[in-house]
Design a protein around this motif. Structure first.
Motif, PDB file in Angstrom:
ATOM      1  N   ARG A 241       9.477 -21.094  40.095  1.00 55.00           N
ATOM      2  CA  ARG A 241      10.338 -21.695  40.766  1.00 55.00           C
ATOM      3  C   ARG A 241      10.606 -22.055  42.086  1.00 55.00           C
ATOM      4  N   PHE A 242      10.223 -20.919  42.877  1.00 52.48           N
ATOM      5  CA  PHE A 242      10.296 -20.257  43.962  1.00 52.48           C
ATOM      6  C   PHE A 242       9.035 -21.720  45.018  1.00 52.48           C
ATOM      7  N   LEU A 243       7.763 -21.289  44.184  1.00 53.08           N
ATOM      8  CA  LEU A 243       6.886 -21.881  44.777  1.00 53.08           C
ATOM      9  C   LEU A 243       7.289 -23.892  44.883  1.00 53.08           C
ATOM     10  N   GLU A 244       7.516 -23.935  43.885  1.00 52.17           N
ATOM     11  CA  GLU A 244       8.133 -26.247  44.024  1.00 52.17           C
ATOM     12  C   GLU A 244       8.839 -25.863  45.087  1.00 52.17           C
ATOM     13  N   GLU A 245       9.263 -25.368  45.445  1.00 50.77           N
ATOM     14  CA  GLU A 245       9.751 -25.099  47.648  1.00 50.77           C
ATOM     15  C   GLU A 245       8.979 -24.783  47.879  1.00 50.77           C
ATOM     16  N   ASN A 246       8.029 -23.930  48.047  1.00 53.08           N
ATOM     17  CA  ASN A 246       6.779 -23.043  49.163  1.00 53.08           C
ATOM     18  C   ASN A 246       7.622 -22.256  49.086  1.00 53.08           C
ATOM     19  N   LEU A 247       8.273 -21.741  48.198  1.00 50.33           N
ATOM     20  CA  LEU A 247       8.774 -20.571  49.291  1.00 50.33           C
ATOM     21  C   LEU A 247       7.976 -19.609  47.916  1.00 50.33           C
ATOM     22  N   ASN A 248       7.997 -17.932  48.800  1.00 49.13           N
ATOM     23  CA  ASN A 248       8.025 -16.813  48.064  1.00 49.13           C
ATOM     24  C   ASN A 248       8.757 -15.595  48.034  1.00 49.13           C
ATOM     25  N   LEU A 249       8.987 -14.825  47.211  1.00 49.63           N
ATOM     26  CA  LEU A 249      10.218 -13.862  47.527  1.00 49.63           C
ATOM     27  C   LEU A 249       8.932 -12.448  48.094  1.00 49.63           C
ATOM     28  N   ASN A 250      10.033 -11.738  48.190  1.00 50.22           N
ATOM     29  CA  ASN A 250       9.648 -10.692  49.538  1.00 50.22           C
ATOM     30  C   ASN A 250      10.112  -9.413  48.278  1.00 50.22           C
ATOM     31  N   VAL A 251       9.025  -8.965  47.513  1.00 44.57           N
ATOM     32  CA  VAL A 251       9.374  -8.536  46.826  1.00 44.57           C
ATOM     33  C   VAL A 251       8.999  -7.134  47.626  1.00 44.57           C
ATOM     34  N   VAL A 252       9.720  -5.719  46.937  1.00 45.31           N
ATOM     35  CA  VAL A 252       9.969  -4.534  47.527  1.00 45.31           C
ATOM     36  C   VAL A 252       9.530  -3.365  46.477  1.00 45.31           C
ATOM     37  N   LEU A 253      10.004  -3.859  45.297  1.00 44.40           N
ATOM     38  CA  LEU A 253      10.054  -3.288  44.590  1.00 44.40           C
ATOM     39  C   LEU A 253       9.897  -3.461  43.408  1.00 44.40           C
ATOM     40  N   VAL A 254       8.864  -3.618  42.120  1.00 41.27           N
ATOM     41  CA  VAL A 254       8.450  -3.849  40.891  1.00 41.27           C
ATOM     42  C   VAL A 254       9.052  -3.116  40.145  1.00 41.27           C
ATOM     43  N   LEU A 255       9.815  -3.182  38.740  1.00 38.30           N
ATOM     44  CA  LEU A 255      10.362  -1.842  37.910  1.00 38.30           C
ATOM     45  C   LEU A 255      10.123  -2.440  36.650  1.00 38.30           C
ATOM     46  N   ASN A 256      10.168  -2.026  35.252  1.00 38.51           N
ATOM     47  CA  ASN A 256      10.331  -2.694  34.072  1.00 38.51           C
ATOM     48  C   ASN A 256      11.144  -2.244  33.360  1.00 38.51           C
ATOM     49  N   ASN A 257      12.285  -1.565  33.866  1.00 35.99           N
ATOM     50  CA  ASN A 257      13.274  -1.672  32.956  1.00 35.99           C
ATOM     51  C   ASN A 257      14.482  -2.355  32.963  1.00 35.99           C
ATOM     52  N   TYR A 258      15.636  -2.785  32.471  1.00 31.60           N
ATOM     53  CA  TYR A 258      16.742  -3.491  33.378  1.00 31.60           C
ATOM     54  C   TYR A 258      17.679  -3.157  33.629  1.00 31.60           C
ATOM     55  N   GLU A 259      17.869  -1.710  32.898  1.00 29.99           N
ATOM     56  CA  GLU A 259      19.175  -1.077  33.452  1.00 29.99           C
ATOM     57  C   GLU A 259      18.524  -0.072  35.100  1.00 29.99           C
ATOM     58  N   SER A 260      17.168  -0.023  35.286  1.00 30.22           N
ATOM     59  CA  SER A 260      16.781   0.627  36.333  1.00 30.22           C
ATOM     60  C   SER A 260      16.338   0.077  37.248  1.00 30.22           C
ATOM     61  N   VAL A 261      16.561  -1.624  36.829  1.00 29.59           N
ATOM     62  CA  VAL A 261      16.697  -2.354  38.016  1.00 29.59           C
ATOM     63  C   VAL A 261      18.683  -2.426  38.741  1.00 29.59           C
ATOM     64  N   LYS A 262      18.576  -2.752  37.724  1.00 34.55           N
ATOM     65  CA  LYS A 262      20.464  -2.492  38.220  1.00 34.55           C
ATOM     66  C   LYS A 262      20.555  -1.540  38.733  1.00 34.55           C
ATOM     67  N   LYS A 263      20.430  -0.278  38.495  1.00 35.05           N
ATOM     68  CA  LYS A 263      21.088   0.738  39.660  1.00 35.05           C
ATOM     69  C   LYS A 263      20.180   0.989  40.629  1.00 35.05           C
TER      70      LYS A 263
END
Length: 298
Positions: A241-263
């Motif tokens: 969806r962001f690439l459709e607007e020629n934009l990229n996300l500024n990813v600083v951290l990758v996590l595979n767990n919803y609770e960890s992401v929220k924390k």
């Protein structure tokens, strides 16, 4: 007309007439050798698994028993039901035709038992499911609890993982079905829509990323972003969806767990996008939550 004789055990050469057909004539029941339904059951599982060994494991039988069932069935029909030269049990055209009839027959038997036994018929067995960790944690529990109240003899075997795992388990018949959130379902899978979910952006309370009111994709792309792995069902969808607007996300951290992401969001590391069913009442108190319906819909 004279009364029909009761059905009796058949010898090899007999044809038995028993009862009336829909048009009032006699119903002819031809002799079928051996335990025909069990042969069909063994055939079904071998066709499903592509292997006698795996079929035997799933059925709780030994391999020679299943091989004998297939041999008996092939002798009964006088055709080969599997092509064995490729190292895998590939169903022949005759086998595919029989498989369709066998599935229909087992459904008919199930309906017969249900109609005759009614409420006395208690369902039992195991449901094998592949889905995401988020659905296991946030969506499934209340449904499993309610289902188990009325079907206490049914067990669940649920495996969590990414989209690739879910599709692999369903395609290989290692899972009865899968549940995933994805915009399009690839061939040759059949699917049913279960529920609608909306994506929400979460940010630290009183965040310092200048996110207020109705957000834009440009605003979101400039903030530090906490993402899920690309193997998830969510990340490719959001990134596209962001690439459709020629934009990229500024990813600083990758996590595979919803609770960890929220924390980590609550700690101020960054923002994240996730399904609204994963947000609890406590989350709504501790996080800033923004609707993204104007970008992603439901």
């Amino acid at each position: 007309p004279p009364a029909q004789k009761p059905c009796r055990e058949m010898t090899k050469s007999e044809t038995v007439f028993c009862g009336k057909g829909k048009r009032g004539g006699n119903v002819m029941i031809e002799q079928i050798g051996g335990d025909f339904l069990q042969w069909l059951r063994g055939f079904y599982y071998v066709a499903k698994r592509g292997s006698v060994t795996q079929a035997a494991m799933e059925m709780g039988r030994n391999q020679p028993t299943i091989s004998h069932q297939i041999k008996c069935l092939e002798n009964e029909f006088g055709v080969a039901l599997f092509e064995r030269s490729s190292g895998k049990m590939e169903v022949t055209p005759e086998g595919r035709a029989l498989l369709e009839k066998a599935i229909s027959l087992f459904e008919t038997v199930k309906e017969m038992k249900s109609e005759i036994q009614g409420d006395k018929l208690e369902q039992k067995g195991k449901v094998i499911m592949a889905t995401t960790h988020a659905i296991i944690h946030f969506f499934l529990p209340r449904f499993v609890v309610e289902f188990r109240k009325t079907h206490p003899l049914v067990d669940f075997d649920v495996e969590g993982g990414g989209l690739e795992m879910i599709l692999e388990r369903v395609e290989s018949a290692e899972a009865d079905f899968g549940i995933a959130n994805l915009p399009e379902v690839p061939e040759p899978f059949l699917y049913h829509n279960l529920f609608e979910t909306a994506l929400k952006l979460i940010a630290p309370k009183k965040n310092s990323f200048s996110l207020r009111g109705r957000l834009t994709l440009d605003q979101i792309s400039k903030a530090p972003f906490i993402a899920f792995p690309r193997s998830s069902t969510l990340t490719p969808f959001v990134e596209n969806r962001f690439l459709e607007e020629n934009l990229n996300l500024n990813v600083v951290l990758v996590l595979n767990n919803y609770e960890s992401v929220k924390k980590y969001v609550a700690l101020g590391i960054g923002i994240a996008i996730l399904d609204d069913y994963a947000l609890t009442g406590e989350d709504r108190k501790s996080l800033d939550i923004f609707s993204l319906d104007h970008f992603f819909g439901k």
